[in-house]
Design a protein around this motif. Structure first.
Motif, short mmCIF file in Angstrom:
data_model
loop_
_atom_site.label_atom_id
_atom_site.label_comp_id
_atom_site.label_asym_id
_atom_site.label_seq_id
_atom_site.Cartn_x
_atom_site.Cartn_y
_atom_site.Cartn_z
N GLY A 1 0.83 -1.19 0.00
CA GLY A 1 0.00 0.00 0.00
C GLY A 1 0.87 1.25 0.00
O GLY A 1 1.82 1.34 0.79
N THR A 2 0.58 2.20 -0.85
CA THR A 2 1.39 3.41 -0.96
C THR A 2 0.54 4.52 -1.59
O THR A 2 -0.68 4.38 -1.70
CB THR A 2 2.66 3.13 -1.78
OG1 THR A 2 3.50 4.28 -1.77
CG2 THR A 2 2.34 2.75 -3.22
N ASP A 3 1.18 5.59 -2.00
CA ASP A 3 0.46 6.66 -2.69
C ASP A 3 1.17 7.00 -4.00
O ASP A 3 2.08 6.28 -4.43
CB ASP A 3 0.32 7.90 -1.79
CG ASP A 3 1.68 8.46 -1.36
OD1 ASP A 3 2.70 8.04 -1.93
OD2 ASP A 3 1.70 9.33 -0.47
N SER A 4 0.77 8.08 -4.65
CA SER A 4 1.32 8.42 -5.96
C SER A 4 2.80 8.77 -5.91
O SER A 4 3.48 8.72 -6.94
CB SER A 4 0.54 9.59 -6.56
OG SER A 4 0.56 10.71 -5.68
N VAL B 1 -1.24 -1.09 -4.33
CA VAL B 1 -2.58 -0.56 -4.13
C VAL B 1 -2.48 0.75 -3.34
O VAL B 1 -1.48 1.00 -2.66
CB VAL B 1 -3.48 -1.56 -3.37
CG1 VAL B 1 -3.58 -2.87 -4.11
CG2 VAL B 1 -2.96 -1.79 -1.95
N PRO B 2 -3.49 1.61 -3.40
CA PRO B 2 -3.47 2.85 -2.60
C PRO B 2 -3.60 2.54 -1.11
O PRO B 2 -4.22 1.55 -0.71
CB PRO B 2 -4.68 3.62 -3.12
CG PRO B 2 -5.00 3.01 -4.45
CD PRO B 2 -4.62 1.57 -4.34
N ALA C 1 -9.51 0.89 3.97
CA ALA C 1 -10.93 0.58 3.80
C ALA C 1 -11.21 -0.89 3.97
O ALA C 1 -12.19 -1.29 4.58
CB ALA C 1 -11.39 1.06 2.42
N MET C 2 -10.32 -1.75 3.44
CA MET C 2 -10.54 -3.19 3.54
C MET C 2 -10.42 -3.69 4.98
O MET C 2 -11.14 -4.59 5.40
CB MET C 2 -9.53 -3.93 2.65
CG MET C 2 -9.85 -3.86 1.17
SD MET C 2 -8.77 -4.90 0.17
CE MET C 2 -7.22 -4.01 0.30
N HIS C 3 -9.53 -3.08 5.75
CA HIS C 3 -9.29 -3.58 7.10
C HIS C 3 -10.22 -2.96 8.14
O HIS C 3 -10.45 -3.55 9.18
CB HIS C 3 -7.83 -3.30 7.50
CG HIS C 3 -6.87 -4.15 6.74
ND1 HIS C 3 -5.51 -4.00 6.84
CD2 HIS C 3 -7.07 -5.16 5.87
CE1 HIS C 3 -4.91 -4.88 6.06
NE2 HIS C 3 -5.84 -5.59 5.46
N SER C 4 -10.74 -1.76 7.85
CA SER C 4 -11.58 -1.09 8.84
C SER C 4 -13.06 -1.20 8.53
O SER C 4 -13.90 -0.88 9.34
CB SER C 4 -11.22 0.40 8.92
OG SER C 4 -11.44 1.04 7.67
N GLN C 5 -13.41 -1.70 7.34
CA GLN C 5 -14.79 -1.75 6.91
C GLN C 5 -15.55 -2.87 7.61
O GLN C 5 -15.07 -3.99 7.69
CB GLN C 5 -14.84 -1.98 5.39
CG GLN C 5 -16.25 -2.19 4.84
CD GLN C 5 -16.21 -2.39 3.35
OE1 GLN C 5 -16.06 -1.44 2.62
NE2 GLN C 5 -16.29 -3.62 2.91
N ASP D 1 -9.22 10.09 -3.16
CA ASP D 1 -8.26 10.10 -2.07
C ASP D 1 -7.48 8.79 -2.06
O ASP D 1 -8.07 7.72 -1.97
CB ASP D 1 -9.00 10.29 -0.75
CG ASP D 1 -8.05 10.36 0.43
OD1 ASP D 1 -6.84 10.54 0.21
OD2 ASP D 1 -8.53 10.23 1.57
N LEU D 2 -6.15 8.87 -2.19
CA LEU D 2 -5.31 7.67 -2.21
C LEU D 2 -4.80 7.30 -0.82
O LEU D 2 -4.24 6.21 -0.65
CB LEU D 2 -4.11 7.87 -3.14
CG LEU D 2 -4.42 8.10 -4.62
CD1 LEU D 2 -3.12 8.33 -5.39
CD2 LEU D 2 -5.19 6.94 -5.20
N ILE D 3 -4.97 8.15 0.14
CA ILE D 3 -4.38 7.93 1.46
C ILE D 3 -5.43 7.59 2.50
O ILE D 3 -5.25 6.67 3.30
CB ILE D 3 -3.59 9.18 1.89
CG1 ILE D 3 -2.42 9.41 0.93
CG2 ILE D 3 -3.06 9.01 3.32
CD1 ILE D 3 -1.61 10.65 1.22
N GLY D 4 -6.55 8.28 2.52
CA GLY D 4 -7.55 8.05 3.54
C GLY D 4 -7.07 8.58 4.88
O GLY D 4 -6.38 9.60 4.96
#
Length: 498
Positions: A114-117, A201-202, A208-212, A310-313
């Motif tokens: 997981g990273t950003d641009s 992945v962003p 989102a996957m872990h907190s949803q 948003d790529l970071i959240g």
């Protein structure tokens, strides 16, 4: 020259034993050169994995452990870095750029990062080479994923397909996030580094996957598609939206800015206007022909401005982050500040220094490998010596005949020495040929399995020196039977006793 010709003809009369000795030397030379080349290329591949990065920061552990887990995806980080600490360090004076890294997930045995641009903008490998896309583009929102070249090739993935991320590293996955499929929008060109085996992945997707909550059907409203199907840009719409839009295109394509179902499509209008031509072509094909063609042809997914997200959240923590500084003069100062960071125990390492420390630790293994190959070469040369000594007594009549036609003891000595030199030289030549053949065959496997890029290049100075040492050793091995033949020719003359 006559002695060399005579030595060659003499060896032809004993071709079985000579060929066996020659092949033994060739195999040992091939083994020695292969071990040395793989050792050098492995060290080079490790060194080229990351370049242009001044510091790597993670939770306090060991220097080598942090390097292996964050860069080489080997092992696991024991702790994480809080997002607040990352933001605080990122804002320090002298910091030019940072790349956040979040690890811990996988996809069919491949590490998910997981990273950003900033990753695609600032990450460097080799001689400060940038990441290049073989197809597609970088992700622009939390529903998109970029693959390394090995992942795409091994799994036969194409642009537009959807994949599912799993929780857990390597082949051990504890939970599949199958309610959150992600669309492949980019495939990176080969780098010969762990990047090729990584799924990018962003950070927002990881969060989102872990907190949803499990009751939430979709992470970002992405329709779940059957496995094995590829998807075009129409995947960004819900299924009923795509149908209604296709219906509108079929009956009202002359007015792309006037949709009959505008109330139902408010969130998609700007997207539909920006890509009217693409949808017109796709819908006219699908609806006009009744879906004659399957939707398994991967297509490039454009990056429209209205889909940038948003790529970071709001992540709470990350595994580590890479840092680039405005000047090397800041390196030691910022490293000291991070290692003494009061908010939480952190560790900052310099990749180049840590790599040299790693190779010092592996120095014993390198020496063992070289010792092993040297012993094999020595055994092959001893085998040649044994063969020459074993046949020497059988050649005493031959030597006596040579003396009778005018050959002197020094000629006999040169003849026997020349045979040893010729066998050693032929064995080295054949060994070099086998070495290049082996590299050509193993090149792809080493690249794909271990990330070691073997180049078919001329022998290095060190490798040529090894060949020179073998030739010298072969010459010395030939002196003993040559010396014995020298004294045989003096004592036997024409009165040899059988």
């Amino acid at each position: 020259m006559r002695l060399i010709s005579l030595a060659s003809k003499s060896m032809l009369n004993r071709k079985a034993s000579v060929l066996l000795t020659l092949f033994t030397i060739a195999i040992s030379v091939m083994l020695l050169l292969t071990i040395e080349r793989v050792r050098q290329e492995a060290k080079s591949s490790f060194s080229n994995t990351v370049s242009g990065t001044d510091l790597i920061v993670g939770a306090r552990s060991g220097d080598i452990q942090l390097l292996l887990s964050s860069v080489f995806r080997i092992g696991h980080a024991n702790n994480s870095v809080s997002w607040d600490s990352y933001q605080d360090i990122k804002a320090q004076r002298g910091v030019s750029w940072t790349i956040p890294i979040s690890l811990g997930d996988s996809h069919k045995g491949h590490a998910v990062l997981g990273t950003d641009s900033a990753y695609f903008e600032h990450f460097r490998y080799g001689k400060k080479q940038t990441l290049v896309f073989a197809a597609g583009r970088a992700f622009v929102n939390a529903q998109e994923v970029v693959l390394g070249s090995d992942v795409a090739q091994k799994m036969h993935y194409q642009l537009g397909q959807q994949i599912v991320i799993s929780h857990g590293m390597g082949n051990t996955s504890f939970h599949h996030h199958d309610d959150n499929p992600m669309t492949i929008v980019g495939i990176l060109a080969p780098t010969g580094t762990p990047v090729d085996k990584t799924v990018h992945v962003p950070l927002a997707a990881i969060e989102a996957m872990h907190s949803q909550p499990k009751s939430t059907p979709r992470m970002i409203g992405k329709p779940k598609q059957p496995a094995g199907h590829t998807h075009d840009h129409a995947d960004d719409h819900a299924h009923h939206d795509s149908h209604d839009h296709g219906h509108a295109d079929e009956h009202e394509h002359h007015d792309s800015h006037n949709h009959g179902d505008a109330d139902e499509h408010d969130h998609n209008d700007s997207h539909n206007h920006d890509h009217a031509d693409e949808h017109d072509h796709h819908d006219s094909h699908d609806h006009g022909h009744g879906h004659d063609k399957p939707d398994t042809i991967a297509v490039a997914v454009p990056a429209p401005a209205d889909l940038h997200g948003d790529l970071i959240g709001e992540p709470k923590q990350i595994t580590a982050f890479l840092m680039g500084l405005d000047s090397p003069l800041y390196t030691l100062q910022i490293r000291r500040n991070i290692n003494n960071y009061k908010a939480e125990p952190l560790l900052a390492i310099m990749p180049g220094v840590t790599l040299r420390e790693l190779w010092r630790m592996l120095g014993l293994v390198e020496k063992i490998l070289l010792l092993f190959s040297a012993v094999v070469v020595l055994i092959s040369l001893l085998g040649m010596l044994t063969t020459l000594l074993a046949t020497l007594n059988q050649r005493r009549r031959e030597l006596a005949i040579l003396r009778s036609v005018g050959a002197r003891p020094r000629h006999i000595f040169t003849l026997m020495s020349s045979e040893a030199i010729l066998i050693t030289a032929a064995g080295c030549t054949l060994g070099i040929a086998l070495f290049y053949a082996l590299i050509a065959l193993a090149q792809g496997t080493l690249q794909s399995q271990f990330g070691i890029s073997l180049s078919i290049s001329l022998l290095s100075h060190y490798e040529l020196m090894l060949i020179g040492v073998i030739m010298a050793a072969g010459t010395l091995m030939g002196i003993l039977p040559a010396t014995r033949a020298y004294f045989y020719s003096l004592s036997d003359g024409m009165s040899i006793k059988l």
